[in-house]
Design a protein around this motif. Structure first.
Motif, PDB file in Angstrom:
ATOM      1  N   UNK A 323       0.825  -1.208   0.000  1.00 31.56           N
ATOM      2  CA  UNK A 323       0.000   0.000   0.000  1.00 31.56           C
ATOM      3  C   UNK A 323       0.860   1.259   0.000  1.00 31.56           C
ATOM      4  N   UNK A 324       1.925   1.253   0.792  1.00 35.96           N
ATOM      5  CA  UNK A 324       2.821   2.419   0.858  1.00 35.96           C
ATOM      6  C   UNK A 324       3.566   2.596  -0.467  1.00 35.96           C
ATOM      7  N   UNK A 325       4.035   1.483  -1.010  1.00 36.84           N
ATOM      8  CA  UNK A 325       4.750   1.514  -2.294  1.00 36.84           C
ATOM      9  C   UNK A 325       3.871   2.127  -3.382  1.00 36.84           C
ATOM     10  N   UNK A 326       2.612   1.709  -3.421  1.00 36.94           N
ATOM     11  CA  UNK A 326       1.690   2.200  -4.442  1.00 36.94           C
ATOM     12  C   UNK A 326       1.339   3.667  -4.213  1.00 36.94           C
ATOM     13  N   UNK A 327       1.073   4.026  -2.949  1.00 35.16           N
ATOM     14  CA  UNK A 327       0.695   5.403  -2.621  1.00 35.16           C
ATOM     15  C   UNK A 327       1.832   6.378  -2.912  1.00 35.16           C
ATOM     16  N   UNK A 328       3.056   5.967  -2.605  1.00 39.00           N
ATOM     17  CA  UNK A 328       4.218   6.839  -2.811  1.00 39.00           C
ATOM     18  C   UNK A 328       4.698   6.868  -4.265  1.00 39.00           C
ATOM     19  N   UNK A 329       4.073   6.051  -5.095  1.00 37.47           N
ATOM     20  CA  UNK A 329       4.505   5.934  -6.497  1.00 37.47           C
ATOM     21  C   UNK A 329       6.009   5.675  -6.581  1.00 37.47           C
ATOM     22  N   UNK A 330       6.415   4.690  -5.830  1.00 41.39           N
ATOM     23  CA  UNK A 330       7.831   4.374  -5.668  1.00 41.39           C
ATOM     24  C   UNK A 330       8.540   4.108  -7.003  1.00 41.39           C
ATOM     25  N   UNK A 331       7.830   3.515  -7.926  1.00 43.49           N
ATOM     26  CA  UNK A 331       8.473   3.119  -9.183  1.00 43.49           C
ATOM     27  C   UNK A 331       8.064   4.002 -10.371  1.00 43.49           C
ATOM     28  N   UNK A 332       7.672   5.226 -10.069  1.00 40.04           N
ATOM     29  CA  UNK A 332       7.259   6.156 -11.129  1.00 40.04           C
ATOM     30  C   UNK A 332       8.385   6.394 -12.136  1.00 40.04           C
ATOM     31  N   UNK A 333       9.593   6.634 -11.633  1.00 41.50           N
ATOM     32  CA  UNK A 333      10.727   6.902 -12.530  1.00 41.50           C
ATOM     33  C   UNK A 333      11.025   5.699 -13.429  1.00 41.50           C
ATOM     34  N   UNK A 334      10.938   4.510 -12.857  1.00 43.24           N
ATOM     35  CA  UNK A 334      11.197   3.307 -13.641  1.00 43.24           C
ATOM     36  C   UNK A 334      10.143   3.141 -14.736  1.00 43.24           C
ATOM     37  N   UNK A 335       8.892   3.380 -14.399  1.00 41.86           N
ATOM     38  CA  UNK A 335       7.821   3.275 -15.389  1.00 41.86           C
ATOM     39  C   UNK A 335       8.010   4.317 -16.489  1.00 41.86           C
ATOM     40  N   UNK A 336       8.384   5.532 -16.092  1.00 38.44           N
ATOM     41  CA  UNK A 336       8.635   6.591 -17.082  1.00 38.44           C
ATOM     42  C   UNK A 336       9.751   6.194 -18.049  1.00 38.44           C
ATOM     43  N   UNK A 337      10.791   5.575 -17.510  1.00 36.57           N
ATOM     44  CA  UNK A 337      11.901   5.131 -18.341  1.00 36.57           C
ATOM     45  C   UNK A 337      11.455   4.053 -19.320  1.00 36.57           C
ATOM     46  N   UNK A 338      10.586   3.176 -18.849  1.00 39.26           N
ATOM     47  CA  UNK A 338      10.056   2.125 -19.719  1.00 39.26           C
ATOM     48  C   UNK A 338       9.228   2.723 -20.859  1.00 39.26           C
ATOM     49  N   UNK A 339       8.432   3.739 -20.539  1.00 38.24           N
ATOM     50  CA  UNK A 339       7.636   4.406 -21.561  1.00 38.24           C
ATOM     51  C   UNK A 339       8.536   5.081 -22.600  1.00 38.24           C
ATOM     52  N   UNK A 340       9.575   5.747 -22.133  1.00 40.02           N
ATOM     53  CA  UNK A 340      10.501   6.425 -23.048  1.00 40.02           C
ATOM     54  C   UNK A 340      11.202   5.418 -23.950  1.00 40.02           C
ATOM     55  N   UNK A 341      11.612   4.304 -23.365  1.00 39.89           N
ATOM     56  CA  UNK A 341      12.309   3.290 -24.163  1.00 39.89           C
ATOM     57  C   UNK A 341      11.392   2.748 -25.252  1.00 39.89           C
ATOM     58  N   UNK A 342      10.131   2.506 -24.902  1.00 44.38           N
ATOM     59  CA  UNK A 342       9.185   2.035 -25.905  1.00 44.38           C
ATOM     60  C   UNK A 342       9.008   3.034 -27.029  1.00 44.38           C
TER      61      UNK A 342
END
Length: 379
Positions: A323-342
């Motif tokens: 719940x904390x991980x999701x609320x804090x958007x802990x992996x936002x940067x990683x997801x953004x990097x994945x989007x850019x790579x695509x």
């Protein structure tokens, strides 16, 4: 009439008069005329004079239109004086048109072994209409020059089009800038982003330590998957392709999963972040399967966070940490990097699979995937 033109006509008229005088000049007496020696001398003289006259007349006539005799001797070609006076002329069955724009050199990086799939003809035809002064040069991607350009521009797909600095002065440069990658004094078009057809990938997405991985790290075949949890096609592909592939090739295939979705979809973003949080606890596969199977439920909710927390609890994840991980958007940067790579790889639809250098996307059939995998395993 110009002074230059008058001079040319005077010279022509004078030469004609000289030829006539040669023909009508007083003839020698019959005996001298009939002597073999005089006949031969007279013949040579007339031939030389006529040749000289023809050369002069031709030079004056042709030079006044296109070519200077001196330039022809020097290999200079068309007369600069004449070219300055015309924008269009014909020569050797071709029509030549003058442009004020500079010559733009385009190096086309390609691989002949790719065949028709990598044909640049359609793109070059469109570019030629927009840049009529374009000069095309073929560059083999495997040559030294090709390897240098591939490294310089981090080329991922072929054909790729690299423009010289003169492209800056072309009429389409301003509109093309968002799709250009400048390195040194050259510009490469980002083919995928510009909507150019992709013939072949010569690079694959990166595989990093923090990527989501399914299967043995010792597997010979690495399959990089870009997927959107909110897309019904992706749910079907997981069920009919990815799951059976992992089962059938358990020791030979590893899937590297990367989130990829429309940046405007808040539900897809929340699902991507939730999947990363589940992976943190070693529960990516069961959580992903839940996301796919219950897609019609959570994808219609404005904020599905509470639903995802419920999935985490039911699957045995640590509720507080998830719940904390999701609320804090802990992996936002990683997801953004994945989007850019695509985006860098020009992915326009999901599922997108890279099986080695082989690329498959959209409605994928398992039989096609098995064929590719078996071929690569046999190498």
């Amino acid at each position: 009439m110009t002074k230059e033109k008058k001079t040319e006509e005077i010279l022509i008229e004078e030469e004609r008069a000289r030829i006539e005088s040669l023909i009508t000049e007083k003839q020698p007496d019959a005996e001298a005329e009939n002597s073999p020696e005089n006949i031969e001398k007279e013949k040579d003289k007339k031939i030389k004079n006529l040749i000289s006259a023809v050369i002069l007349l031709a030079g004056l006539f042709v030079g006044s239109l296109f070519v200077d005799v001196i330039q022809l001797v020097k290999g200079g070609g068309f007369s600069q004086r004449a070219l300055d006076k015309t924008d269009v002329f014909a020569s050797n069955g071709k029509t030549w048109v003058a442009f004020s724009d500079p010559i733009v050199t385009v190096e086309v990086i390609n691989d002949e072994s790719c065949g028709e799939a990598c044909s640049p003809d359609e793109v070059l035809l469109g570019l030629k209409q927009a840049i009529p002064t374009m000069l095309t040069k073929k560059v083999d991607a495997t040559s030294e020059q090709g390897k240098k350009l591939v490294a310089q521009f981090s080329v991922k797909t072929i054909p790729t089009f690299v423009f010289s600095k003169e492209f800056e002065k072309s009429p389409i440069f301003a509109n093309a800038q968002p799709f250009l990658d400048k390195q040194g004094d050259k510009y490469a078009i980002k083919s995928a982003e510009a909507g150019f057809p992709i013939g072949k990938y010569i690079a694959i997405p990166s595989i990093n330590d923090n990527d989501i991985k399914i299967g043995s790290s010792e597997a010979k075949i690495k399959v990089v998957e870009f997927s959107d949890f909110s897309n019904p096609t992706d749910a079907q592909t997981y069920k009919n392709v990815i799951a059976p592939m992992l089962k059938d090739y358990v020791d030979n295939v590893q899937v590297i999963f990367k989130n990829y979705f429309a940046s405007t979809s808040t539900q897809a973003l929340s699902a991507a972040l939730a999947s990363e949080c589940a992976n943190e606890q070693g529960k990516f596969v069961p959580f992903a399967e839940k996301l796919y199977s219950a897609q019609t439920t959570w994808s219609k909710v404005k904020d599905p966070s509470n639903i995802f927390n419920g999935y985490a609890s039911s699957l045995g994840l640590n509720y507080a940490d998830f719940s904390k991980c999701l609320k804090d958007k802990k992996y936002q940067d990683k997801v953004n990097q994945s989007l850019k790579e695509g985006q860098d790889f020009g992915i326009s639809e999901t599922v997108a699979l890279f099986i080695g250098n082989d690329f498959q996307s959209g409605a994928i059939k398992y039989d096609d995937i098995k064929k590719i995998i078996n071929e690569q395993l046999a190498k």
